[in-house]
Design an enzyme around this catalytic site. Sequence first.
Site, PDB file in Angstrom:
ATOM      1  N   LYS A  68       0.814  -1.218   0.000  1.00  0.00           N
ATOM      2  CA  LYS A  68       0.000   0.000   0.000  1.00  0.00           C
ATOM      3  C   LYS A  68       0.848   1.270   0.000  1.00  0.00           C
ATOM      4  O   LYS A  68       0.600   2.199  -0.781  1.00  0.00           O
ATOM      5  CB  LYS A  68      -0.927  -0.028   1.223  1.00  0.00           C
ATOM      6  CG  LYS A  68      -1.773   1.199   1.417  1.00  0.00           C
ATOM      7  CD  LYS A  68      -2.909   0.969   2.405  1.00  0.00           C
ATOM      8  CE  LYS A  68      -2.524   0.116   3.579  1.00  0.00           C
ATOM      9  NZ  LYS A  68      -1.484   0.714   4.448  1.00  0.00           N
ATOM     10  N   THR A  70       3.960   1.531  -0.949  1.00  0.00           N
ATOM     11  CA  THR A  70       4.708   1.558  -2.201  1.00  0.00           C
ATOM     12  C   THR A  70       3.849   2.135  -3.319  1.00  0.00           C
ATOM     13  O   THR A  70       4.314   2.962  -4.121  1.00  0.00           O
ATOM     14  CB  THR A  70       5.181   0.141  -2.576  1.00  0.00           C
ATOM     15  OG1 THR A  70       5.949  -0.389  -1.489  1.00  0.00           O
ATOM     16  CG2 THR A  70       6.046   0.159  -3.826  1.00  0.00           C
ATOM     17  N   ARG A  91       2.146   7.953   7.282  1.00  0.00           N
ATOM     18  CA  ARG A  91       2.409   7.808   8.716  1.00  0.00           C
ATOM     19  C   ARG A  91       3.899   7.538   8.951  1.00  0.00           C
ATOM     20  O   ARG A  91       4.605   7.083   8.054  1.00  0.00           O
ATOM     21  CB  ARG A  91       1.603   6.651   9.290  1.00  0.00           C
ATOM     22  CG  ARG A  91       0.109   6.865   9.302  1.00  0.00           C
ATOM     23  CD  ARG A  91      -0.621   5.621   9.730  1.00  0.00           C
ATOM     24  NE  ARG A  91      -0.384   4.517   8.802  1.00  0.00           N
ATOM     25  CZ  ARG A  91      -0.558   3.236   9.111  1.00  0.00           C
ATOM     26  NH1 ARG A  91      -0.934   2.878  10.314  1.00  0.00           N
ATOM     27  NH2 ARG A  91      -0.325   2.298   8.221  1.00  0.00           N
TER      28      ARG A  91
END
Length: 552
Positions: A68, A70, A91
């Site tokens: 995700k 990447t 994050r």
Amino acid sequence: MKDIEIAQQNKMNKITDVAEKIGLKPDEIEQYGTYKAKIKLPVTAKTKTKGKLILVTAINPTPAGEGKSTVTVGLGDAFSLLKKKVMIALREPSLGPVMGMKGGATGGGFSQVVPMEDINLHFTGDMHALTTANNTLAALVDNHIYQGNKLHIDQRRVIWKRVLDINDRALRHVVIGIGGVTQGIPREDGFDITVASELMAILCLAEDIADLKKRIGQIVVGYTTAKEPVTVDQLGVTGAIALLLKDAIKPNLVQTLAHTPAIIHGGPFANIAHGCNSVLATQTALKLADYTLTEAGFGADLGAEKFMDIKTPVLGKTPDTVVIVATVRALKMHGGVAKNELEEENLAALQKGYVNLQKHIASMKRYNVPVVVAINQFTSDTEAELAKLQQLCADDKTTAVVADVWGKGGAGAVELAKKVLETCEQDNEFAPLYAADDELETKIEKIVTEIYGGAKVEYGVKAKRQLKRFKELGWDRLPVCMAKTQYSLSDNAKFLGAPKDFTIHVREFMPKLGAQFIVALTGNVLTMPGLPKVPAANGMELSDDGTISGLY
């Protein structure tokens, strides 16, 4: 070539150049060396209309990998290639997964944020500030009890735990204060991982320093002998805890391998917290760029649901498009294929496992937001498998685009970016899952039945008792943050695919009055993870010249 080797060979731009690219003046950033900076608050003179917001989420994770982060990075770089003013908001990694099993959180291959070693390790010190602030509050609570206990805190009902930013199962349940009269008051205690701390959630939901202080003051640390809640404001230490976070609240500015500006700030896990980066980071990106790409942790059942129902009311902006990341490999695993057999073409297993993606597509469309599926390509994927997955999505009236972001970076996601740009222009009337004034039970039921696909909710004895007390305290209308395994739509990690007619078991609640939500602990989910049999730390090394290897 390994991710860290790709990152180490990359030539980064100075962070001052990255800041200038998005219109930040030199006095609007605080440099942390040459390639990192904090953005000063507030971001002044940035009054343009907020840009478009793209939320990247995924299917339920498997050991096969989804990628995700990447895809988020690669998609952002693709926007840059298309000459769009874009920023990425992610994050911060926790050292727990970095040293444990999951690895880092900076993307992979040619779609990474850099400097990846710094970001995955100590970065700008935000995690350490949060750990210190959390444990300072814990020490102040115990000191108050020891020094006369003016507030009549019941030592058996202290709910504020200590934290550590590493997976350490030995600290889940401990006894403190033993060893004699001068060592404090003996009581049971425990440690959470730092990213599960309410202070992390508060940092990620606070709109400014004033809001940060207000939220910290509302934290419930425990209960009196009369079972009344005790807050940080009552302890008189709100200012002390806030000042420990005065720098951590500022968003961190870095860049991708392709020099796309990226903000990395805040890191709550989505399986035990709300799984989204900070409101300040996302708001800052929306002010500085025309397109902001952000992600929410784990599958859409956790991070994306919490983004929609917890974060967007504070953010004041709902997504213009949702991108759901899936891989052929992971869907075959959801279809029953063992990890060591994933290299073989298996269209039947792919179709069987597709139900997991199908459920997430339906869940996100429930919010009345356009959905695009990003098929994160692996070298073992066959043309027949990729075509099959695209056709399955098309049958559900959803566009799926193949992207090779690990191997090609932004160039591998240009077609995906074009489709996302197209869907961002569609009109949509965001439809929240539940009304703000719904009761907790109603909110939980809607999440379980409409997002997870479950049949019902069962509450343990403690949870039932808490629901009754929360109603008396006026806490029963707060948003709910579900703490659940990330591996399944259910609360049983072994139930892959899209299980039906299951029951979600809520064993207890944790009130987070500063964060302004109630955490519902389901199944056997833990707020302090453990390390695997062979931790990632076993493969890490530091050479004599200071070069890091084995970090991924």
